[in-house]
Design a protein around this motif. Structure first.
Motif, short mmCIF file in Angstrom:
data_model
loop_
_atom_site.label_atom_id
_atom_site.label_comp_id
_atom_site.label_asym_id
_atom_site.label_seq_id
_atom_site.Cartn_x
_atom_site.Cartn_y
_atom_site.Cartn_z
N SER A 64 -61.39 47.18 14.36
CA SER A 64 -61.13 46.29 15.08
C SER A 64 -59.88 46.43 16.54
CB SER A 64 -60.01 45.46 14.21
OG SER A 64 -58.90 44.58 14.88
N MET A 65 -59.39 45.69 17.02
CA MET A 65 -58.77 45.80 18.63
C MET A 65 -57.81 44.96 18.90
SD MET A 65 -59.23 48.34 21.94
CE MET A 65 -60.13 46.79 23.04
N PRO A 66 -56.80 45.08 19.32
CA PRO A 66 -55.87 43.61 20.51
C PRO A 66 -56.71 43.56 21.64
CG PRO A 66 -54.66 45.67 20.00
CD PRO A 66 -55.41 46.17 18.93
N PHE A 67 -56.37 42.29 21.78
CA PHE A 67 -57.00 41.81 23.05
C PHE A 67 -55.64 41.12 23.87
CE2 PHE A 67 -61.03 44.09 22.48
CZ PHE A 67 -62.01 43.10 23.42
N ALA A 68 -55.61 40.77 25.01
CA ALA A 68 -55.22 40.24 26.29
C ALA A 68 -55.85 39.03 26.92
CB ALA A 68 -54.34 41.12 26.18
N GLY A 69 -55.07 38.22 27.47
CA GLY A 69 -56.31 37.94 27.92
C GLY A 69 -55.08 37.11 29.63
N SER A 70 -54.91 37.60 30.12
CA SER A 70 -54.52 36.63 31.48
C SER A 70 -54.31 36.34 32.25
CB SER A 70 -53.83 38.12 32.03
OG SER A 70 -52.48 39.46 31.57
#
Length: 281
Positions: A64-70
């Motif tokens: 699992s891994m955190p994602f960002a959305g910019s």
């Protein structure tokens, strides 16, 4: 009396000659203003991917891994431009976030709405002149309806694709479909770069800032730095060969422009960046 008339005639003739001389001078048109002044990074989503091997086949299986959305708001002397619109502002009110049907994919949350972040800068959606989209996936077009008066800049292939159907509800006079690169303001400071592969009409954006220098907003050409560094192609991409070719093209642009690579979904990178209301110039 005759002498007086001659004097009046001479004065009149001088005035006519002066007027003719003025009219013969070339008319110099004032050039339109140009140049990027500021770039704001807006938090348009935070999420956790259930299994990042979805984006890197055979690698990181089950991890699992955190994602960002910019989203990126650009202040140019000729007007405001927004790059991507993130997940829908409605997600901010969802206690469990926007959950995907595929457990390997990303569960999105939204700490602050895009509308609130724009308002914080003293702007209204109607102030945005252009909205350009890297591609038409839901985490990039969630708030496109917030800007009905902006000119939408999207690749024709993306606009006509199945995932582009939400964009086709806009009046045609608010959409410019592209077939390749586009110098948005005509001065080379903001250039849309066709980079298909992730989707049929994916595009990236080169922005030249006066102090920071050039930055390349890569969209989803790569989802995180490890994939970029190793040239990995997600199995969910539209076309693997196009993806590889686009990544190489973007790498060439990075080298030529001495640009920074800003990867949209790389949360580790974004955690080290300034978010709005701070800005880059």
């Amino acid at each position: 009396m005759f002498v007086k008339r001659l004097g009046l005639m001479a004065a009149g003739l001088a005035a006519v000659l002066s007027l003719l001389q003025a009219c013969s001078q070339p008319i110099v048109s004032q050039a339109p203003p140009s140049g990027v002044q500021r770039l704001y990074i807006l938090n348009c989503g935070e999420g956790v991917a259930g299994d990042i091997s979805r984006w890197s086949p055979g690698v990181n299986v089950g991890k699992s891994m955190p994602f960002a959305g910019s989203c990126y708001l650009i202040k140019h002397a000729q007007g405001w431009m927004l790059w991507d619109t993130g997940v829908s502002d409605a997600v901010a009110a969802m206690p469990e976030g926007l959950r995907p049907s595929d457990p390997r994919a990303i569960t999105w949350r939204l700490p602050k709405t895009l509308a609130a972040q724009i308002d914080e800068l003293g702007l209204k959606p109607s102030d945005i002149k252009y909205v350009a989209l890297s591609h038409s996936h839901v985490d990039h077009i969630g708030n496109v309806g917030m800007f009905p008066n902006a000119m939408l800049l999207v690749q024709k292939a993306e606009y006509e694709s199945p995932t582009g159907s939400p964009l086709r509800s806009r009046p045609s006079d608010t959409v410019t479909t592209l077939e390749g690169d586009r110098d948005v303001f005509g001065d080379g400071s903001v250039v849309i770069i066709s980079s298909p592969g992730h989707t049929v009409g994916h595009q990236s954006l080169l922005v030249k800032l006066p102090r920071t220098g050039a930055v390349l907003l890569s969209g989803d050409a790569a989802h995180f730095k490890d994939n970029w560094d190793n040239g990995r192609v997600p199995s969910i991409n539209f076309n693997a060969q196009q993806t590889v070719a686009s990544m190489q093209r973007l790498a060439n642009i990075l080298a030529k422009e001495k640009a920074q690579l800003w990867i949209n979904h790389d949360k580790a990178q974004r955690d080290g960046q300034k978010l709005s209301p701070s800005f880059y110039e």
